[in-house]
Design an enzyme around this catalytic site. Structure first.
Site, PDB file in Angstrom:
ATOM      1  N   GLY A 174       0.885  -0.894   0.747  1.00 40.46           N
ATOM      2  CA  GLY A 174      -0.048  -0.260  -0.089  1.00 40.46           C
ATOM      3  C   GLY A 174       1.077   1.260   0.409  1.00 40.46           C
ATOM      4  O   GLY A 174       1.940   1.292   0.566  1.00 40.46           O
ATOM      5  N   GLY A 224      -6.460   0.399   3.021  1.00 39.80           N
ATOM      6  CA  GLY A 224      -7.087   0.190   3.176  1.00 39.80           C
ATOM      7  C   GLY A 224      -7.976  -0.070   4.194  1.00 39.80           C
ATOM      8  O   GLY A 224      -7.829  -0.920   5.069  1.00 39.80           O
ATOM      9  N   HIS A 241       6.729  37.357  12.407  1.00 35.73           N
ATOM     10  CA  HIS A 241       7.874  36.567  11.625  1.00 35.73           C
ATOM     11  C   HIS A 241       9.313  36.423  12.534  1.00 35.73           C
ATOM     12  O   HIS A 241       8.965  36.490  14.084  1.00 35.73           O
ATOM     13  CB  HIS A 241       8.547  37.795  11.478  1.00 35.73           C
ATOM     14  CG  HIS A 241       9.642  37.784  10.355  1.00 35.73           C
ATOM     15  ND1 HIS A 241      10.542  36.703   9.151  1.00 35.73           N
ATOM     16  CD2 HIS A 241      11.383  38.237  11.075  1.00 35.73           C
ATOM     17  CE1 HIS A 241      11.403  37.726   8.922  1.00 35.73           C
ATOM     18  NE2 HIS A 241      12.044  37.821  10.639  1.00 35.73           N
ATOM     19  N   GLY A 245      -0.574   4.493   0.673  1.00 35.88           N
ATOM     20  CA  GLY A 245      -1.172   5.830   1.034  1.00 35.88           C
ATOM     21  C   GLY A 245      -1.014   6.204   2.620  1.00 35.88           C
ATOM     22  O   GLY A 245      -0.205   6.005   3.055  1.00 35.88           O
ATOM     23  N   ALA A 260       0.759   3.930   4.957  1.00 36.92           N
ATOM     24  CA  ALA A 260       2.045   3.065   4.842  1.00 36.92           C
ATOM     25  C   ALA A 260       3.377   4.844   4.207  1.00 36.92           C
ATOM     26  O   ALA A 260       3.999   4.203   5.042  1.00 36.92           O
ATOM     27  CB  ALA A 260       1.486   3.376   3.020  1.00 36.92           C
TER      28      ALA A 260
HETATM   29  N1  LIG Z   1      -2.081  11.895   8.715  1.00 37.34           N
HETATM   30  C1  LIG Z   1      -3.969  11.192   8.472  1.00 37.34           C
HETATM   31  O1  LIG Z   1      -4.750  11.929   8.323  1.00 37.34           O
HETATM   32  C2  LIG Z   1      -3.811   9.766   8.805  1.00 37.34           C
HETATM   33  C3  LIG Z   1      -2.759   8.916   8.764  1.00 37.34           C
HETATM   34  C4  LIG Z   1      -3.286   7.294   8.407  1.00 37.34           C
HETATM   35  C5  LIG Z   1      -4.015   7.063   7.917  1.00 37.34           C
HETATM   36  N2  LIG Z   1      -5.298   7.836   7.860  1.00 37.34           N
HETATM   37  C6  LIG Z   1      -6.115   7.971   7.602  1.00 37.34           C
HETATM   38  O2  LIG Z   1      -6.801   6.013   7.422  1.00 37.34           O
HETATM   39  C7  LIG Z   1      -7.526   6.100   6.255  1.00 37.34           C
HETATM   40  C8  LIG Z   1      -7.038   4.478   5.953  1.00 37.34           C
HETATM   41  O3  LIG Z   1      -4.917   4.835   4.990  1.00 37.34           O
HETATM   42  P1  LIG Z   1      -4.446   3.525   5.120  1.00 37.34           P
HETATM   43  O4  LIG Z   1      -2.969   3.650   4.035  1.00 37.34           O
HETATM   44  O5  LIG Z   1      -4.891   2.146   4.921  1.00 37.34           O
HETATM   45  O6  LIG Z   1      -5.434   3.781   3.624  1.00 37.34           O
HETATM   46  P2  LIG Z   1      -5.059   4.571   1.680  1.00 37.34           P
HETATM   47  O7  LIG Z   1      -6.810   4.889   0.953  1.00 37.34           O
HETATM   48  O8  LIG Z   1      -5.192   5.759   2.594  1.00 37.34           O
HETATM   49  O9  LIG Z   1      -4.355   4.426   0.801  1.00 37.34           O
HETATM   50  C9  LIG Z   1      -4.147   2.869   0.200  1.00 37.34           C
HETATM   51  C10 LIG Z   1      -3.056   2.992  -0.585  1.00 37.34           C
HETATM   52  O10 LIG Z   1      -2.912   1.293  -0.742  1.00 37.34           O
HETATM   53  C11 LIG Z   1      -3.779   1.424  -2.393  1.00 37.34           C
HETATM   54  N3  LIG Z   1      -3.504  -0.429  -2.565  1.00 37.34           N
HETATM   55  C12 LIG Z   1      -5.200  -0.867  -2.540  1.00 37.34           C
HETATM   56  N4  LIG Z   1      -4.293  -2.703  -2.914  1.00 37.34           N
HETATM   57  C13 LIG Z   1      -3.125  -2.539  -2.544  1.00 37.34           C
HETATM   58  C14 LIG Z   1      -2.890  -3.677  -2.893  1.00 37.34           C
HETATM   59  N5  LIG Z   1      -3.825  -5.376  -3.359  1.00 37.34           N
HETATM   60  N6  LIG Z   1      -1.537  -3.607  -3.307  1.00 37.34           N
HETATM   61  C15 LIG Z   1      -0.830  -2.217  -3.267  1.00 37.34           C
HETATM   62  N7  LIG Z   1      -1.566  -1.253  -2.369  1.00 37.34           N
HETATM   63  C16 LIG Z   1      -2.982  -1.664  -2.415  1.00 37.34           C
HETATM   64  C17 LIG Z   1      -3.787   2.199  -2.946  1.00 37.34           C
HETATM   65  O11 LIG Z   1      -3.564   2.330  -4.793  1.00 37.34           O
HETATM   66  C18 LIG Z   1      -3.479   3.744  -2.106  1.00 37.34           C
HETATM   67  O12 LIG Z   1      -2.408   4.064  -2.510  1.00 37.34           O
HETATM   68  C19 LIG Z   1      -6.862   6.529   4.835  1.00 37.34           C
HETATM   69  O13 LIG Z   1      -6.977   6.577   3.907  1.00 37.34           O
HETATM   70  C20 LIG Z   1      -6.988   8.080   6.455  1.00 37.34           C
HETATM   71  O14 LIG Z   1      -8.405   8.710   6.196  1.00 37.34           O
HETATM   72  C21 LIG Z   1      -4.886   9.617   8.091  1.00 37.34           C
END
Ligand SMILES: NC(=O)c1ccc[n+]([C@@H]2O[C@H](COP(=O)([O-])OP(=O)(O)OC[C@H]3O[C@@H](n4cnc5c(N)ncnc54)[C@H](O)[C@@H]3O)[C@@H](O)[C@H]2O)c1
Ligand SMILES: Cc1cc2nc3c(=O)[nH]c(=O)nc-3n(C[C@H](O)[C@H](O)[C@H](O)COP(=O)(O)OP(=O)(O)OC[C@H]3O[C@@H](n4cnc5c(N)ncnc54)[C@H](O)[C@@H]3O)c2cc1C
Length: 438
Positions: free
Chosen positions: A164, A250, A424, A166, A169
């Site tokens: 992943g 996700g 500043h 996102g 990750a």
């Molecule tokens: N800073 C923050 O606000 C923060 C931090 C962490 C999590 N979160 C929340 O938690 C949610 C979940 O986070 P997340 O990182 O699990 O989900 P995400 O939706 O942010 O990212 C998931 C990623 O995994 C990829 N992906 C999907 N299936 C895959 C596979 N089989 N193999 C490889 N890659 C694959 C997707 O293309 C995407 O890039 C986020 O969407 C966010 O809303 C927020």
């Protein structure tokens, strides 16, 4: 059978805040939470707080010490959260798993049944674990398990593979790289941060590359194979060796075990509770936060709470549809923060737009703190001077971005920022120069 006016299932951000409001109104309320380790919900125990504590502590401390600091912090917050709700005169907290008997009645894992006039589902989300051969291997973790690897140096993985690319990750990649792990990211898409503009992706790639974080795009995992000393991650393109694998592709609605089939509540095709724009899932059942399919952020769960409270006790004017724009931040170094349209979206919208951009290395404060990577970018409507979107990929962006929520909600135009007085030396003062370009 116990009776109460309000029954809240889940001690999440929305649920606990709702309990306090019902208490103020003198309404009897029961809050059911299935895990005593989750008082305060995901954010405090296995989400925002522990991850940011590790990101922060990792700058100065080794893995074991940072883990110990994280554990101490969340234990304290968990206790404080429990006490805050449990001390309320009209609220009872019960540690049990709840499942529906019918629209008005819930059964607890203790066997007890509760009937309530109103029921609020705030059960959050859980990590999606794909059906890949070997996924049950002992070195394969979700984010919760990864945050709880233990506080000894022995539990630190030398090689971390993250599936992943996102939010989770990226934050864990930076975190574990700081702890000395060799990190590799496997992303299914052909690009990282698919929704972002190219310039954001370029900076991100640079940051990852300079930390030695490998990114394998357009790559799918086909199998995990356990060896004595490590796990092999077999993909369509290459095989990686890992001491730990984090799966972060996700999170899905946590409706497991709720027995919603016994109620009139429906789930959508992705498994989220179907509710109207005031978060009502049926006549007297509401869903709030991640489980309701709301964007998965603690501050959005809090906003769901506001919508429900406005409906029950206020003007009834709030709705899910009125929070079209909200800021987000990925807490890496420097943090990536965004609100409103990207340049790509502005182009696609057909609006007559204009873009201003400023490199972070032109900002004195960035030089003071030695964080000169990234940029500040704003997009406005050329005709109306309305701010359409802002991306801040720079030091302190997670704080500054909130200013633009205020501005955009209140129709403050681009020209205001040309001459707003800022302290500043700060990163915020660069906003004068950024908007001065328009
Ligand atoms: N800073 C923050 O606000 C923060 C931090 C962490 C999590 N979160 C929340 O938690 C949610 C979940 O986070 P997340 O990182 O699990 O989900 P995400 O939706 O942010 O990212 C998931 C990623 O995994 C990829 N992906 C999907 N299936 C895959 C596979 N089989 N193999 C490889 N890659 C694959 C997707 O293309 C995407 O890039 C986020 O969407 C966010 O809303 C927020
Ligand atoms: C690693 C990670 C990092 C994150 N970082 C950020 C961040 O920096 N900023 C941000 O805004 N968001 C972040 N998020 C997302 C954020 O944590 C969630 O969106 C938010 O916590 C969801 O809150 P909620 O109110 O929906 O429910 P939750 O806080 O998830 O609470 C649900 C509760 O319900 C309980 N429960 C479930 N089923 C039952 C049942 N049947 N009976 C009784 N109790 C039950 C659960 O044990 C849990 O305590 C992160 C998430 C993760 C996983």
């Amino acid at each position: 059978m116990k009776q109460t006016k309000n029954l809240i299932i889940g001690f999440g951000k929305a649920g606990k805040t709702l309990a306090a409001t019902f208490d103020k109104h003198g309404e009897s309320t029961i809050l059911v939470e299935e895990s005593a380790q989750m008082y305060g919900g995901t954010c405090i125990n296995v989400g925002c707080i522990p991850s940011k504590k590790l990101l922060f502590a990792g700058k100065k401390h080794d893995f074991a010490s940072a883990m110990a600091q994280k554990t101490a912090l969340i234990s304290a917050l968990r206790q404080a959260n429990f006490k805050k709700v449990d001390d309320l005169a009209n609220v009872e907290v019960i540690n049990a798993t709840a499942s529906f008997v019918n629209d008005h009645t819930v059964e607890l894992s203790t066997g007890e049944q509760i009937t309530a006039e109103r029921i609020f589902i705030n059960t959050g989300a859980v990590s999606i674990m794909p059906k890949i051969a070997g996924i049950d291997g002992k070195r394969i973790y979700n984010s919760t398990q990864m945050l709880n690897l233990g506080d000894t140096q022995d539990s630190h993985p030398e090689r971390l593979v993250i599936v992943g690319g996102g939010f989770i990750a990226l934050e864990f990649a930076f975190m574990y790289q700081a702890f000395g792990s060799k990190v590799s990211i496997i992303e299914l898409n052909d690009t990282l941060l698919a929704k972002e503009d190219d310039d954001v992706r370029e900076v991100m790639q640079g940051l990852l590359a300079e930390r030695g974080i490998e990114v394998h795009l357009g790559t799918s995992v086909e199998q995990f194979v356990e060896q004595d000393t490590h796990t092999e991650v077999l993909t369509n393109k290459l095989t990686l060796e890992a001491d730990a694998v984090l799966v972060a592709i996700g999170r899905r609605a946590n409706t497991d075990g709720l027995k919603l089939e016994n109620t009139s509540v429906q789930l959508d095709e992705r498994g989220y509770v179907v509710c109207n724009d005031k978060l009502k899932a049926s006549d007297h059942i509401w869903a709030l936060g991640d489980v309701a399919g709301s964007p998965q952020f603690t501050y959005i769960s809090l906003d769901d709470y506001r919508i429900v409270v406005d409906d029950l006790f206020g003007s009834g004017t709030r709705s899910r549809n009125d929070r079209q724009i909200f800021p987000t931040s990925v807490f890496i170094e420097p943090p990536l923060s965004h609100i409103g349209m990207t340049e790509k979206q502005a182009r696609a919208s057909g609006r007559d737009y204009q873009v201003a951009k400023l490199p972070a290395n032109s900002v004195p404060k960035a030089k003071i703190v030695n964080q000169t990577q990234g940029f500040l970018k704003a997009i406005i409507d050329k005709q109306t001077r309305e701010i359409l979107g802002v991306t801040l990929f720079c030091e302190n962006s997670h704080e500054i971005i909130n200013l633009f929520k205020l501005a955009m909600d209140n129709g403050i135009k681009a020209d205001y920022f040309k001459s707003q007085i800022f302290t500043h030396p700060t990163i915020s003062e660069a906003i004068n120069d950024l908007f001065g370009q328009f």
